[in-house]
Design an enzyme around this catalytic site. Sequence first.
Site, mmCIF file in Angstrom:
data_model
loop_
_atom_site.group_PDB
_atom_site.id
_atom_site.type_symbol
_atom_site.label_atom_id
_atom_site.label_comp_id
_atom_site.label_asym_id
_atom_site.label_seq_id
_atom_site.Cartn_x
_atom_site.Cartn_y
_atom_site.Cartn_z
ATOM 1 N NE ARG A 62 -0.926 4.203 28.330
ATOM 2 C CZ ARG A 62 -0.430 2.968 28.363
ATOM 3 N NH1 ARG A 62 -0.663 2.424 29.530
ATOM 4 N NH2 ARG A 62 0.640 2.542 27.638
ATOM 5 C CE1 TYR A 82 -24.717 16.888 30.008
ATOM 6 C CE2 TYR A 82 -23.254 14.998 30.597
ATOM 7 C CZ TYR A 82 -23.652 16.158 29.652
ATOM 8 O OH TYR A 82 -22.618 16.519 28.776
ATOM 9 C CE LYS A 99 -20.643 20.790 33.859
ATOM 10 N NZ LYS A 99 -19.948 19.534 33.294
ATOM 11 C CG ASP A 134 -23.000 13.212 38.414
ATOM 12 O OD1 ASP A 134 -22.369 14.205 38.979
ATOM 13 O OD2 ASP A 134 -23.060 13.202 37.255
#
Length: 455
Positions: A93, A145, A244, A219
């Site tokens: 983590r 988005y 993506k 973004d």
Amino acid sequence: MDERPPSDGGDDGPRKSAKALGKAFSNIDLDGHNLPPSPAPSSPRNGKRYALATELVYTEGTDQYNASSQPIYQSATFKQTSGSGGNEYDYTRSGNPTRTHLERHLAKIMCAERALVVTSGMAALDVITRLLRPGDEVVTGDDLYGGTNRLLKYLSTNNEIIVHHVDTTDPSVVQKALSSRTAMVLLETPTNPLIKIVNIPAIAKATHEANFKALVAVDNTMLSPYLQNPLELGADIVYESGTKYLSGHHDLMAGVLAVNNAALGDRLYFPINASGCGLAPFDSWLLMRGIKTLKVRMEQQQSNALRIAEFLEAHGFRVRYPGLRSHPQYDLHNSMARGAGAVLSFETGDINISERIVESAKLWAISVSFGCVNSLISMPCRMSHASIDAKTRRERAMPEDIIRLCVGIEDADDLIEDLSRALVLAGAVNLTPNSFSAADHGKAKKVDTQSNDIF
Ligand SMILES: Cc1ncc(COP(=O)(O)O)c(C=O)c1O
Ligand SMILES: N[C@@H](CCSC[C@H](N)C(=O)O)C(=O)O
């Protein structure tokens, strides 16, 4: 390790905390690369810079067996050599060698001081918004988005964050929304799905003038670092969905963050370690593999996208694609980016016709997302942006009939033929002896065409 959240208290903050760390762990090299992985600067800016295509592929490994591909350290824990801990890794983590390798690689190709990878693009935005405090103001776009809109709505409803949605394509409109209370400006360019372009340098300058502490976050999902570097255009934080283009095969979810300020990097790392949204070793490995082919995929996708956009425009459809001269912000886009990407949208003027086009296509998979090697078709108002309620969509002038095409690496002629079939089957075009043109359902742009490329 220091468990306090890093503060934003000026330039000497990281140095002070480094001093404190130094006292606690005198065996750790605080300025070099033998550092605890994630809290450390992860950019190996120590050698020649090659062209981006080369940098995407070239990596410097430290593997003990010189493995050509960084191994997957599929381990939650790392044994320590002393009872007081302090080894480079202790718990995945907090940091993992496969993730660190990816973060360093990304920092290099994103021209950043530090990159961080998390479990999704939305997780990246969640990490960024944890910098906000109740009462802070965020200025953002009116075409975003759907998931971004949803998270901002949640924060404004539950966390007392004031969110202003404005037309970010006009810097003077953004300017009016800025004030000393502005803590963050959140931009998307090109926007998803209306493909509007936002002037990053102008808005970054205006934001920092309004409040020098305000952060501009961009973004970059629609273009990837191959085509645009928001950090070099004045942004403080760049983030994107690694789901993506970076990965390119729709086989993983990931989010990437990058900054050029070490203290800001620490502030972003804190919630990643604290909440546990760092990318898992296997997904880090998979994303690293995808990044190496970014150039060849993007070049092919982009050249196919231009062919499709020109084809649709030539047949009378209103097409939104920044690679077309008809895009109203063609010059602005080209002043910031190295290409137009591979997402475009067009309108038919009739929701039912749009639906029939989407359902008649065969090669084009009906799917959300983009950036994948295979081509996708979708109706954003019903799919990716359905979480924006109908009233808000109307207020923001989102055409309900809009079709989004996310172009892959297939043969462009095959894609055009399949799309032509779908347009004809759906009744979206009027047939002429040698060609066809968009039927006038209100919004489609009527032009005469002599084209006979399909029929
Ligand atoms: C522009 C944009 N930003 C962020 C995201 C979020 O990425 P992810 O799906 O990886 O959470 C998406 C799509 O999901 C997107 O289209
Ligand atoms: N059901 C999902 C939809 C994801 S959309 C993914 C992508 N960003 C796109 O634009 O297609 C959700 O509600 O988030």
